[in-house]
Design a protein around this motif. Structure first.
Motif, PDB file in Angstrom:
ATOM      1  N   VAL A 106      52.990  27.212  37.842  1.00  0.00           N
ATOM      2  CA  VAL A 106      52.906  27.484  39.249  1.00  0.00           C
ATOM      3  C   VAL A 106      51.185  27.530  39.317  1.00  0.00           C
ATOM      4  O   VAL A 106      50.584  28.379  38.515  1.00  0.00           O
ATOM      5  N   GLY A 108      47.919  29.101  41.843  1.00  0.00           N
ATOM      6  CA  GLY A 108      47.907  29.382  43.083  1.00  0.00           C
ATOM      7  C   GLY A 108      46.453  29.999  43.488  1.00  0.00           C
ATOM      8  O   GLY A 108      45.774  29.933  42.842  1.00  0.00           O
TER       9      GLY A 108
ATOM     10  N   MET B   1      48.550  35.881  31.551  1.00  0.00           N
ATOM     11  CA  MET B   1      49.321  35.556  32.754  1.00  0.00           C
ATOM     12  C   MET B   1      48.036  34.793  33.662  1.00  0.00           C
ATOM     13  O   MET B   1      48.353  33.860  34.224  1.00  0.00           O
ATOM     14  N   ILE B   2      46.891  35.474  33.731  1.00  0.00           N
ATOM     15  CA  ILE B   2      45.945  34.858  34.647  1.00  0.00           C
ATOM     16  C   ILE B   2      45.149  34.206  33.543  1.00  0.00           C
ATOM     17  O   ILE B   2      44.436  34.739  32.785  1.00  0.00           O
ATOM     18  N   TRP B  11      41.947  27.240  41.033  1.00  0.00           N
ATOM     19  CA  TRP B  11      42.967  27.945  41.236  1.00  0.00           C
ATOM     20  C   TRP B  11      42.579  29.529  40.703  1.00  0.00           C
ATOM     21  O   TRP B  11      41.976  29.597  39.790  1.00  0.00           O
ATOM     22  N   ASP B  12      43.352  30.371  41.435  1.00  0.00           N
ATOM     23  CA  ASP B  12      43.048  31.787  41.036  1.00  0.00           C
ATOM     24  C   ASP B  12      44.054  32.116  40.053  1.00  0.00           C
ATOM     25  O   ASP B  12      43.754  32.848  39.150  1.00  0.00           O
ATOM     26  N   TRP B  13      45.028  31.686  40.086  1.00  0.00           N
ATOM     27  CA  TRP B  13      45.912  31.926  38.986  1.00  0.00           C
ATOM     28  C   TRP B  13      47.083  31.003  38.426  1.00  0.00           C
ATOM     29  O   TRP B  13      47.181  30.106  39.298  1.00  0.00           O
ATOM     30  N   THR B  14      47.341  31.054  37.397  1.00  0.00           N
ATOM     31  CA  THR B  14      48.436  30.090  36.944  1.00  0.00           C
ATOM     32  C   THR B  14      49.685  30.741  36.488  1.00  0.00           C
ATOM     33  O   THR B  14      49.453  31.860  35.646  1.00  0.00           O
ATOM     34  N   ILE B  15      50.661  30.271  36.472  1.00  0.00           N
ATOM     35  CA  ILE B  15      52.064  30.985  35.710  1.00  0.00           C
ATOM     36  C   ILE B  15      52.555  29.997  35.182  1.00  0.00           C
ATOM     37  O   ILE B  15      53.048  28.919  35.469  1.00  0.00           O
ATOM     38  N   SER B  16      52.820  30.024  33.773  1.00  0.00           N
ATOM     39  CA  SER B  16      53.656  28.993  32.836  1.00  0.00           C
ATOM     40  C   SER B  16      54.254  29.784  31.890  1.00  0.00           C
ATOM     41  O   SER B  16      54.499  31.237  31.958  1.00  0.00           O
TER      42      SER B  16
END
Lengths: 428, 287
Positions: A106, A108, B1-2, B11-16
């Motif tokens: 994801v 964002g 996490m970031i 992108w400011d952040w990603t979640i994987s």
């Protein structure tokens, strides 16, 4: 166009059920010994093959989400719908960074706040004031932010008088209002909300929906919203995502997706009947014997389109002598708006079967899905029983010579006298 | 996490699914400092708001423990406390031991006690153990001030010599190391006890046993040379002795032992952070 603020790519969440991962040190040591030291297969779990073709029906596997892809643009309000266990909450939990996906990414932009529960971080022993601060902090607000909005929050919740009372003495409604008031004043770029509107009274729900709509429209905030209320999704959301058993079933405009979803979960009921009063719906005074929707088709093979008159016929067992009974026929669209409420004349009835019939003319309703509720009224004033959603049906479209292909607007499409004539000819 | 590379792609952040041993976002952690103070405040309000004695309770526990120890270990068993009055000797041991074991206990319950919050909202999980550390430090501070007052009373009325020295300036460092070690153990335990419930029952017992291997109820000087290694491996030992030396003027330690304690604390703390960072996120699925 506005930029993409959330991009979900091949998102998958897999849970292993049973004994795996539930916290026995012995098993983990044994697993570590066989897999890492002796380089053999996991004694408790066979890993899925690289192409991911393990049967999802395997009882130790639960695919909470499988291969979810979508993009959300700034300022859009998304509804996520689906039945229990469809993966809605898992998806929101991954987006709010509470749980990790098994695979997939994801990406964002901007600050994200989530509200998966009303009153997270509320402590019953603390006063309303303390709880506003602590839950505000937990949701990611700063002290200054809360301070500057404190009065607004209290006014929104409507519990000024009790702000210094421990929340354990609050009624559940007050508790919810205060908790939602805090969340409603969050100012993230992306707001994630799960089912929270299911609580609280109708007025407050409206207020919350209003606040959310206002926020998304005026401030360009992106909102993701899970709700069982399809009405709320239709009212609030532009777009909807329909999850079914962890997979994406459909995605698109909220109106379309919600009506498709509702159609799929509820089969149309054109008639229902009961042979004995004992099993029939009703109460000690009246019970339904049958309800039927009879389309007045010229030919039984014709489709039920908007030109077809529909006769609603029903019978009730009346359990008392000398009562004046009347009925009301309520027609609703599938998104829950009432189209009409037609009363019948009332007659004095004795014990026994009472039958009634009403015809909805053809060329009156628009195309779409509808349901009917019937209310039984005594003495034209007392509602004895309401048989909710006893019939449901869908009307197909019919346009004749008209070459207009978009969705026909409105709940009804009555054939009213419409005169068009030319009165003057300006061209010489 | 970031992840940082996310910024490169806009992108400011990603979640994987990847979790990292390192990768603390201190800026993010700082942005939640209001939450930390709020949690500390909540802890105090909850514990003392609706009681009659209020914050006095912070002192009741160590004082009663101190009297018990004086009665049992001094009067009944007769453990020598050197030239120090038993009251001050035991009080000093009790308050720093409590600080250590409370910091440890507070951090080790992070996942079990906050599971309901962690499963509903995201914030840097590290805020919780840090708030416990701060809470217990403040509580310790109250006890510490009481301890200083007691020293003052003994100096004024008991004729005890003032034994502050250059080492007194090291007290904050000693406290930092004690609290840090407590929290470091707590961080590792928070992950392991959440995963393996059995360990949760073992922790309080282990902490209690550790107390007997730390010079809380006896001075190191009374331990005979042959078995002193039993106590000296414990990195807490030099810290306790140094604390007493700095404030009461009696304690057995060397500079090398203090360095050993410092190195142990730093290593343990880093290990604690890494385990917490790497495994903490995945725990939410299990607890």
């Amino acid at each position: 166009m506005s930029e993409v603020v959330i991009q979900v790519e091949k998102l998958t969440k897999h849970y292993r059920l049973g004994t795996i991962g539930t916290g026995s040190l012995r098993q983990d040591l044994q697993r570590w010994w066989t897999t890492s030291v002796r380089r053999q297969e996991d004694p408790f779990f066979r890993l899925e093959s690289a192409d991911g073709n393990t049967a999802p029906s395997d009882k130790n596997n639960l695919w909470a989400l499988r291969d979810i892809n979508f993009e959300i643009k700034q300022g859009e309000v998304w509804g996520i719908i689906g039945q229990n266990g469809a993966g809605k909450s898992t998806l929101l939990k991954i987006l709010s960074r509470i749980v990790r996906p098994t695979s997939g990414v994801v990406r964002g932009k901007g600050k994200i706040s989530s509200m998966l529960e009303v009153g997270t971080g509320f402590h019953p022993e603390l006063t309303g004031r303390e709880n506003v601060y602590i839950s505000g902090y937990i949701l990611g607000m700063t002290k200054e932010e809360i301070k500057s909005k404190f009065d607004e929050i209290i006014a929104f919740s409507g519990i000024e008088k009790f702000i210094d009372t421990p929340v354990k003495r609050y009624s559940s409604g007050m508790y919810v209002r205060l908790a939602f008031a805090v969340a409603a004043h969050l100012e993230p770029d992306i707001l994630i909300i799960d089912e929270v509107l299911a609580v609280g009274d109708a007025d407050f729900q409206k207020k919350c929906l209003g606040k959310m709509r206002e926020v998304s429209q005026s401030e360009g905030r992106t909102i993701l919203f899970v709700s069982h209320s399809s009405q709320a999704v239709v009212n609030l959301c532009d777009k909807a995502l329909w999850l079914h058993q962890g997979k994406m079933k459909d995605i698109g405009s909220a109106h379309e997706i919600v009506s498709r979803y509702i159609n799929s979960i509820q089969k149309f009921k054109l008639s229902q009947s009961w042979s004995t009063p004992e099993e029939a719906p009703g109460n000690s005074q009246v019970r339904f014997s049958y309800v039927k929707l009879i389309p007045q088709l010229g030919n039984p093979d014709d489709i039920m389109d908007i030109r077809v008159p529909l006769t609603v016929k029903f019978g009730i067992w009346n359990m008392a002598d000398d009562v004046m009974l009347g009925f009301g026929l309520h027609l609703y669209t599938y998104s829950g708006e009432c189209i009409f409420d037609v009363p019948s004349p009332s007659i004095v009835c004795q014990k026994g079967l009472v039958e009634a019939e009403c015809t909805i003319p053809g060329d009156f309703l628009n195309d779409g899905s509808y349901y009917i509720s019937i209310i039984v009224v005594r003495n034209t004033s007392v509602a004895l029983f309401t048989f909710e959603e006893c019939l449901s049906f869908e009307l197909e479209d019919y346009r004749g010579p008209i070459q207009w292909f978009d969705k026909w607007m409105g709940a009804v499409r009555p054939k009213l006298p419409f005169r068009v004539r030319q009165t003057e000819n300006v061209f010489q | 996490m970031i992840s940082k590379e996310a910024n490169v792609k806009g992108w400011d952040w990603t979640i994987s699914s990847r979790t990292k041993w390192w990768g603390w976002d201190f800026k993010e952690l700082w942005s939640y400092h209001h939450l930390l103070t709020g949690l500390v405040r909540r802890e105090f309000l909850l514990n003392y708001q609706q009681t009659i004695l209020g914050p006095v309770w912070i002192l009741v526990q160590p004082v009663i423990t101190m009297f018990t120890y004086v009665l049992v270990f001094d009067k009944l068993v007769g453990i020598p406390t050197g030239t120090l009055p038993p009251v001050l000797f035991y009080l000093s041991g009790i308050i720093i031991w409590n600080f250590f074991s409370d910091s440890l206990g507070g951090a080790s319950n992070t996942f079990r006690e906050n599971a309901h919050i962690f499963s509903k909202v995201y914030f840097p999980r590290l805020i919780m153990p840090f708030s416990m550390l701060v809470t217990h430090f403040l509580r310790f501070l109250v006890q510490f001030i009481f301890f200083l007052i007691m020293i003052g009373l003994y100096v004024i009325f008991g004729g005890m010599p003032v034994s502050f020295s250059i080492w007194t300036l090291f007290v904050p460092l000693i406290l930092l190391l004690i609290g840090g070690m407590g929290m470091a153990f707590g961080l590792v335990l928070s992950v392991t006890t959440a995963k393996y419930r059995d360990l949760g029952n073992l922790v309080p017992l282990a902490v209690r046993l550790l107390m007997f291997l730390t010079p809380v109820i006896y001075p190191l000087a009374t331990v005979s040379e042959e078995i002193r290694w039993l106590v000296l491996w414990n990195p807490l030992t030099p810290l306790f002795e140094a604390f007493r030396f700095a404030l009461l003027g009696e304690g057995t330690f060397t500079a090398i032992q203090l360095v050993y304690s410092g190195v142990c604390t730093v290593l343990l703390f880093m290990a604690g952070l890494m385990v917490f960072n790497k495994k903490g996120d995945k725990l939410i699925d299990v607890i």
